[in-house]
Write an enzyme that holds these catalytic residues in place. Structure first.
Site: not given
Ligand code: BES
Ligand code: MN
Ligand code: ZN
Length: 498
Positions: A280, A354
């Site tokens: 990230k 997931r």
């Molecule tokens: N933990 C994150 C989602 C999240 C985003 C939680 C903002 C709280 C606040 C999750 O694991 C994630 O990184 N999701 C990705 C999925 C994508 C790679 C398909 C996302 O939402 O960008």
């Molecule tokens: Mn994630």
């Protein structure tokens, strides 16, 4: 905090402070507020007539009786327009008044039961919401501060004062429920507020086990060896890049009671989400300490369900791991075999929630459940779609309807998204049975669709995406900045009325 209920007239109580309330537009208050006003020689009416207090929601004023009544202070809180009055207004008013009392150094607070008079709310529910709003609103997370800039003492007692002695038993029952639900929410808030170097999978599992011992829940913690023996390779694949060993917490209320229907709650427990090799960006990454908010909600909910002795067999599952990059970490393109036996192409290691939920949902099937719910900070797309005021829900329509009712009552509101089978096209993999991402379009839905593939056949299931709702940036009347505990009250409301 100690909560009491006492019969009596608020204006006769020798208190550090008493709380009364006012609806917007009322010029001559009635009920307990009216009695206090008359004892004060019309001071509240004067405040209204002077335009200094309008009764707007969460408006607050303090009056000093100087001997007119035994109380040292009167805290007046606005309830807003009577047409818009709900249980949530009660929680807000209670939180606002309690914070004001604490600001003034009050340690023993006496209060009216908001809504139980002209508000027309059943006494038990009004007491529950008053206690809930007070405890939730006073929450502070200062266990890691050695220098308390905020030295105001905590409230020691809250006393609900009711004129009609016949109502006391109902008020006591409501107050007890409110305290259990609020304190369980605070447990979830603590777990989310604790940084990832403290709230590791091991710490969360130990906290759950200690709580279980106190409440009579059965608790089992699966360690890495047990997860390997079971074949929970999706959970283990997320754990590979981290330094902290994975765990899965299993909490059970009414274990062994096969006369009761079984409901399984599954909560995402990523103790820190760096994204893994699909790293990230650095900005706001610290917020990802809250990526175990789903697990915290499940642990908090199980506490409350046990203490309320809800007549259901409830199982809580919390798969726990951090998502870190290192030489052993899962790489984009890796293929891993799930507990279910389906192979997954991990195209993006940041879509890790997931993965761990998939194995936990498969495991949920071993309990023969009548319903399964999962709750997870799953997708940034949830934030884009619904913002701050509703979690996304997907899955079985009847379960969604129940969740919506519980969400409206608790104000942990939810809103549905579809899982049409066409969305499944986006998850096709060239090399494995399924891919873990489906592109930008409908990101929350494809995440939910992925999960649906791992739900045991024939079991009604609903998925709750709470991404971005686990923590808030600005204080609300009964949710101070930081962890919200979102999901605890929703689940407890849902299962109390199952
Ligand atoms: N933990 C994150 C989602 C999240 C985003 C939680 C903002 C709280 C606040 C999750 O694991 C994630 O990184 N999701 C990705 C999925 C994508 C790679 C398909 C996302 O939402 O960008
Ligand atoms: Mn994630
Ligand atoms: Zn995550």
């Amino acid at each position: 905090m100690q909560i009491n209920v006492m019969p009596g007239a608020l204006q006769t109580v020798a208190a550090q402070a008493i709380v009364v309330n006012l609806f917007e537009g009322v010029t001559v208050p009635g009920g307990a507020t009216g009695a206090v006003d008359r004892a004060l020689g019309g001071q509240i009416q004067a405040l209204i007539a002077g335009g200094d207090f309008r009764g707007k929601r969460n408006e607050v004023a303090v009056l000093y009786p100087t001997g007119a009544i035994p109380a040292q202070r009167v805290i007046l809180v606005g309830l807003g327009k009577s047409e818009k009055f709900t249980l949530d207004v009660i929680r807000q008013a209670a939180g606002t008044a309690a914070q004001k009392a604490r600001d003034l150094g009050v340690t023993h607070l006496h209060t009216i039961i908001h809504g139980a008079g002209i508000g027309g709310v059943a006494p038990e529910l009004a007491a529950e919401a008053t206690v809930e709003g007070t405890l939730l609103g006073l929450y502070r997370f200062h266990e890691l501060k050695t220098q308390l800039e905020d030295a105001r003492p905590d409230l020691e007692t809250l006393t609900l004062v009711e004129l009609d002695a016949a109502r006391v038993p109902a008020l006591e029952a409501g107050a007890r429920t409110g305290q259990i639900v609020a304190e369980s929410t605070l447990l979830a808030r603590d777990l989310v507020n604790r940084p990832a170097n403290i709230a590791t999978p091991t710490h969360i599992a130990e906290t759950a086990a200690r709580m279980a011992a106190e409440t009579g829940l059965r608790c089992e913690v699966l360690d890495k060896a047990a997860l390997e023996a079971l074949g929970m390779h999706l959970l283990l694949s997320v754990n590979r890049g981290g330094g902290e060993p994975a765990r899965m917490v299993i909490l059970e209320h009414n274990a062994g009671r096969d006369d009761l229907p079984t409901v399984v709650l599954v909560g995402k427990g990523i103790t820190f989400d760096t994204g893994g090799i699909s790293l990230k960006p650095g900005e706001n990454m610290h917020r990802m300490k809250g990526d175990m908010g789903g697990a915290a909600a499940v642990i908090g909910a199980l506490r409350a369900l046990a203490l309320l002795d809800v007549p259901l067999h409830v199982v809580g599952l919390a798969p726990l791991t951090e998502n870190m990059p290192d030489a052993h970490a899962t790489k984009p393109g890796d293929v891993v075999c799930s507990l279910k036996g389906l192979t997954v192409e991990i195209l993006n290691t940041d879509a890790e929630g997931r993965l761990i939920l998939a194995d936990a949902l498969t495991y949920a099937g071993t309990f023969g459940p009548a319903a399964v719910f999962d709750i997870a900070t799953l997708t940034g797309a949830r934030v884009v779609a619904l913002g701050d005021h509703a979690a996304a829900v997907m899955g079985d329509e009847a379960l969604i309807a129940r969740l919506r009712t519980a969400g409206d009552a608790t104000y942990e509101r939810v809103w549905p998204l579809p899982l049409f089978e066409e969305y499944g096209e986006q998850l096709k993999s060239g090399v494995a049975d399924v891919a873990n991402i489906g592109g930008r379009a409908g990101g929350s839905i494809t995440a939910g669709y992925f999960l649906s593939k791992f739900v045991p056949d024939g079991v009604p299931w609903a998925h709750i995406d709470i991404a971005g709702l686990d923590q808030i940036e600005k204080d609300l009347p009964y949710i101070p900045k930081g962890a919200t505990g979102f999901g605890v009250r929703l689940f407890v409301e849902l299962l109390r009325h199952w």
